[in-house]
Design an enzyme around this catalytic site. Structure first.
Site, PDB file in Angstrom:
ATOM      1  CG  ASP A  48      -3.508   7.031  11.093  1.00 39.00           C
ATOM      2  OD1 ASP A  48      -2.873   6.235  10.358  1.00 39.00           O
ATOM      3  OD2 ASP A  48      -3.272   8.261  11.126  1.00 39.00           O
ATOM      4  CB  SER A  81       2.231  -3.971  -4.745  1.00 33.54           C
ATOM      5  OG  SER A  81       1.973  -3.668  -6.109  1.00 33.54           O
ATOM      6  CE1 TYR A  89       1.397   1.342  -3.162  1.00 30.86           C
ATOM      7  CE2 TYR A  89       2.171   0.404  -5.225  1.00 30.86           C
ATOM      8  CZ  TYR A  89       1.341   0.357  -4.123  1.00 30.86           C
ATOM      9  OH  TYR A  89       0.449  -0.691  -3.972  1.00 30.86           O
ATOM     10  CE  LYS A 138       1.813  -1.567  -1.022  1.00 30.51           C
ATOM     11  NZ  LYS A 138       0.992  -2.020   0.106  1.00 30.51           N
TER      12      LYS A 138
HETATM   13  N1  LIG Z   1      -5.676  -1.835  -6.183  1.00 34.86           N
HETATM   14  C1  LIG Z   1      -4.516  -2.137  -6.704  1.00 34.86           C
HETATM   15  O1  LIG Z   1      -4.301  -2.012  -7.917  1.00 34.86           O
HETATM   16  C2  LIG Z   1      -3.415  -2.670  -5.819  1.00 34.86           C
HETATM   17  C3  LIG Z   1      -2.366  -3.374  -6.441  1.00 34.86           C
HETATM   18  C4  LIG Z   1      -1.351  -3.892  -5.644  1.00 34.86           C
HETATM   19  C5  LIG Z   1      -1.392  -3.697  -4.271  1.00 34.86           C
HETATM   20  N2  LIG Z   1      -2.418  -3.014  -3.702  1.00 34.86           N
HETATM   21  C6  LIG Z   1      -2.402  -2.852  -2.242  1.00 34.86           C
HETATM   22  O2  LIG Z   1      -3.563  -3.428  -1.702  1.00 34.86           O
HETATM   23  C7  LIG Z   1      -3.894  -2.791  -0.478  1.00 34.86           C
HETATM   24  C8  LIG Z   1      -5.354  -2.426  -0.492  1.00 34.86           C
HETATM   25  O3  LIG Z   1      -5.551  -1.481  -1.537  1.00 34.86           O
HETATM   26  P1  LIG Z   1      -6.950  -1.246  -2.272  1.00 34.86           P
HETATM   27  O4  LIG Z   1      -6.645  -1.223  -3.715  1.00 34.86           O
HETATM   28  O5  LIG Z   1      -7.977  -2.161  -1.738  1.00 34.86           O
HETATM   29  O6  LIG Z   1      -7.201   0.290  -1.842  1.00 34.86           O
HETATM   30  P2  LIG Z   1      -8.482   1.036  -1.246  1.00 34.86           P
HETATM   31  O7  LIG Z   1      -8.124   2.472  -1.300  1.00 34.86           O
HETATM   32  O8  LIG Z   1      -9.725   0.555  -1.892  1.00 34.86           O
HETATM   33  O9  LIG Z   1      -8.493   0.536   0.265  1.00 34.86           O
HETATM   34  C9  LIG Z   1      -7.511   0.910   1.189  1.00 34.86           C
HETATM   35  C10 LIG Z   1      -8.170   1.093   2.538  1.00 34.86           C
HETATM   36  O10 LIG Z   1      -7.141   1.460   3.485  1.00 34.86           O
HETATM   37  C11 LIG Z   1      -7.663   2.491   4.295  1.00 34.86           C
HETATM   38  N3  LIG Z   1      -6.563   3.277   4.854  1.00 34.86           N
HETATM   39  C12 LIG Z   1      -5.757   4.154   4.199  1.00 34.86           C
HETATM   40  N4  LIG Z   1      -4.888   4.696   5.059  1.00 34.86           N
HETATM   41  C13 LIG Z   1      -5.142   4.157   6.277  1.00 34.86           C
HETATM   42  C14 LIG Z   1      -4.585   4.339   7.559  1.00 34.86           C
HETATM   43  N5  LIG Z   1      -3.585   5.203   7.783  1.00 34.86           N
HETATM   44  N6  LIG Z   1      -5.063   3.604   8.600  1.00 34.86           N
HETATM   45  C15 LIG Z   1      -6.098   2.730   8.394  1.00 34.86           C
HETATM   46  N7  LIG Z   1      -6.685   2.546   7.197  1.00 34.86           N
HETATM   47  C16 LIG Z   1      -6.198   3.248   6.150  1.00 34.86           C
HETATM   48  C17 LIG Z   1      -8.550   3.314   3.371  1.00 34.86           C
HETATM   49  O11 LIG Z   1      -9.465   4.113   4.094  1.00 34.86           O
HETATM   50  C18 LIG Z   1      -9.215   2.221   2.545  1.00 34.86           C
HETATM   51  O12 LIG Z   1     -10.407   1.777   3.172  1.00 34.86           O
HETATM   52  C19 LIG Z   1      -2.950  -1.612  -0.357  1.00 34.86           C
HETATM   53  O13 LIG Z   1      -1.907  -1.920   0.541  1.00 34.86           O
HETATM   54  C20 LIG Z   1      -2.433  -1.431  -1.763  1.00 34.86           C
HETATM   55  O14 LIG Z   1      -1.157  -0.821  -1.793  1.00 34.86           O
HETATM   56  C21 LIG Z   1      -3.434  -2.497  -4.456  1.00 34.86           C
END
Ligand SMILES: NC(=O)c1ccc[n+]([C@@H]2O[C@H](COP(=O)([O-])OP(=O)(O)OC[C@H]3O[C@@H](n4cnc5c(N)ncnc54)[C@H](O)[C@@H]3O)[C@@H](O)[C@H]2O)c1
Length: 246
Positions: A57, A137, A150, A154
């Protein structure tokens, strides 16, 4: 094999962008620790890529200390850290986001970067090298209504990237960020609030290249910034956004 001999931790590597980054890093010769609060997902990605799954975590100090110690034991050192784990609150007016959700978003998206730095930077300084990549992001660059806190988390990440880069440059450590646009991952539904064709069309309309980002898009950019090819690049926050921030 652009990461041959490198040892990497990817937080949140069990899903979405993180899993894409793990897969590409492993294909390019890196050893990878997949650190995720969802251990089952991390284990699946580890099985697919030959990586090491660890439960962590990133918002918890003891868990982060343990993660760095275990990653060192498993890989014999650490060269690359990808701070990718992240969460959001659901779309809402800023005054309607609960304090609990606010605290959780900042703990996972921001405090984790501090905790990982506290646990790992002394080691990277000692070896005189290292690459850190923060997954922020476009929300932190060009914020839109209703994902207010959020977005702010970022923006914090992008400033953290620059301040880390300038302070760690004399120690040979590079720090960069990626700013993805909305991507096809499990998190997308939370950003949209409701996963409907209308909502998807609304999000897509803001992306000049006309498609969502993919884990492969993010993995390509992460690979470059974490490899020695980017040896002269630090403090950069790179949009991977199909033109969304123009
Ligand atoms: N998907 C989008 O549209 C998007 C856009 C811009 C930025 N992001 C950023 O990209 C990153 C990855 O996002 P994603 O879309 O792949 O999401 P996702 O939910 O598919 O993956 C996120 C992962 O982080 C893990 N996680 C969450 N809290 C945690 C913690 N406290 N400790 C350890 N692991 C933890 C989850 O279990 C999951 O496996 C994030 O930081 C997100 O903010 C995503």
């Amino acid at each position: 094999m652009r990461l041959q001999g490198k040892r990497a931790i990817v937080t949140g590597g069990g899903s979405g962008f993180g899993a894409g980054i793990v897969t590409r890093f492993a294909a390019e010769g890196a050893q990878v620790v997949i650190a995720d609060i969802n251990f089952e997902n991390a284990r699946e990605v580890a099985q697919d890529t030959g990586g090491h799954a660890l439960h962590a975590d990133v918002s918890d100090p003891a868990s982060v200390t343990n993660l760095v110690a275990e990653a060192n034991d498993l890989m014999g050192g650490i060269d690359i850290l990808v701070n990718n784990a992240g969460i959001t609150h659901l779309p809402a007016l800023m005054e309607d986001v609960s304090e609990e959700d606010f605290d959780r978003v900042f703990a996972v998206n921001c405090k984790s970067v501090y905790l990982m730095a506290r646990a790992l930077v002394p080691q990277l300084k000692g070896q005189g090298s290292g690459a850190i990549l923060n997954v922020a992001s476009t929300a932190g660059v060009s914020p839109r209504p209703k994902l207010n806190w959020y977005n702010a988390s970022k923006g914090w990440m992008n400033t953290a990237t620059k301040t880390m880069a300038v302070e760690l440059a004399p120690s040979g450590i590079r720090v960069n960020a990626l700013n993805p646009v909305a991507g096809e991952t499990p998190l997308l539904a939370s950003f949209m609030g409701e996963d409907t064709p209308e909502m998807r069309a609304k999000f897509l309309a803001t992306i000049p290249l006309g498609r969502f980002s993919t884990p492969q898009d993010l993995a390509n950019a992460a690979l470059f910034l974490c490899s020695d090819e980017a040896d002269m690049i630090t403090g950069t926050c790179l949009e991977v956004d199909g033109g969304r921030c123009i």
